[in-house]
Enzyme design. Structure first.
Site, PDB file in Angstrom:
ATOM      1  N   ASP A 119      38.951 -20.657  25.156  1.00 35.67           N
ATOM      2  CA  ASP A 119      40.355 -20.412  24.821  1.00 35.67           C
ATOM      3  C   ASP A 119      40.805 -19.050  25.354  1.00 35.67           C
ATOM      4  O   ASP A 119      41.894 -18.912  25.907  1.00 35.67           O
ATOM      5  CB  ASP A 119      40.534 -20.478  23.305  1.00 35.67           C
TER       6      ASP A 119
ATOM      7  N   GLU B 202      38.599 -26.650  26.500  1.00 36.81           N
ATOM      8  CA  GLU B 202      38.320 -25.223  26.327  1.00 36.81           C
ATOM      9  C   GLU B 202      36.817 -24.964  26.374  1.00 36.81           C
ATOM     10  O   GLU B 202      36.366 -23.938  26.912  1.00 36.81           O
ATOM     11  CB  GLU B 202      38.914 -24.730  25.014  1.00 36.81           C
TER      12      GLU B 202
END
Length: 223
Positions: free
Chosen positions: A41, A119
């Site tokens: 992320d 992610e």
């Protein structure tokens, strides 16, 4: 998508296995994709921010506008679209242990799961290849989402407020529930007008959830 797909295929076996392991499929939560998603992320946000940064000067975009563009480009919905193009749902089905067929099928249709896995892919690629290589792959993979956010920036909250202002109303947002561990929170937000719910939305941040709630309210109003 070519770069990210190639880097994913070249991941060491242990990282590749972890990328596609849901926490409910292992006795040790640390063996799932969650920690990699937490790392990915940050890498995703930095890569897209670095890509957008020159536009502050070249096209006179303000920081506030670029923040909204970035949020749209890396939103859960955008991550899900990239995951689907990368073939993440099929890879998850293949990686699912025996006996969890229905569970796996439900997971591969969930935005939260697909966004977390993409992610995790980025986090694993970063650990294996470093930032520069990963950033190039991320920008290429998210190019359609970045371009769409630049050409058609969406701010549902502002659009809703402007529409309500015409009739003298204002909207208020409140968090109705929170799910997941601290590093992977999912927020449920309700949009209300004069104490009446007009829309609700989920997101990985309160701001994302508020945007989804505003979008739902606009949909309900036929906007």
């Amino acid at each position: 998508m070519r770069l990210l797909a190639e880097l994913l295929d070249r991941l060491p076996d242990d990282l590749a296995r972890q990328v596609f392991t849901h926490s409910s499929w292992t006795d040790r939560r640390s063996d799932s994709y969650e920690r990699l998603a937490f790392l990915g992320d940050s890498v995703l946000g930095l890569a897209v921010t670095t890509h957008l940064y020159p536009r502050l000067e070249a096209e006179r975009y303000g920081a506030g506008r670029l923040t909204k563009i970035r949020a749209q480009a890396v939103s859960g919905r955008s991550c899900m679209e990239v995951a689907e193009r990368l073939g993440v749902p099929e890879r998850l089905r293949t990686a699912a242990p025996d006996g969890v067929g229905q569970n796996a099928e439900a997971l591969v249709r969930t935005e939260r799961v697909l966004a977390s896995v993409i992610e995790a892919v980025i986090g694993a690629v970063y650990l294996s290849n470093g930032y520069d290589v990963t950033a190039d792959a991320v920008v290429e993979a998210f190019e359609p989402e970045i371009s769409r956010a630049l050409e058609h920036p969406v701010d549902f909250k502002s659009a809703l407020q402007e529409r309500l202002a015409r009739r003298g109303d204002v909207v208020a947002y409140s968090v109705s529930s929170e799910e997941g561990p601290p590093h992977d929170r999912i927020f449920q937000v309700v949009a209300e007008v004069a104490g009446r719910e007009v829309g609700s939305g989920r997101g990985r941040s309160k701001k994302d959830a508020e945007q989804e709630a505003a979008r739902a309210a606009l949909d309900a109003m036929g906007a």
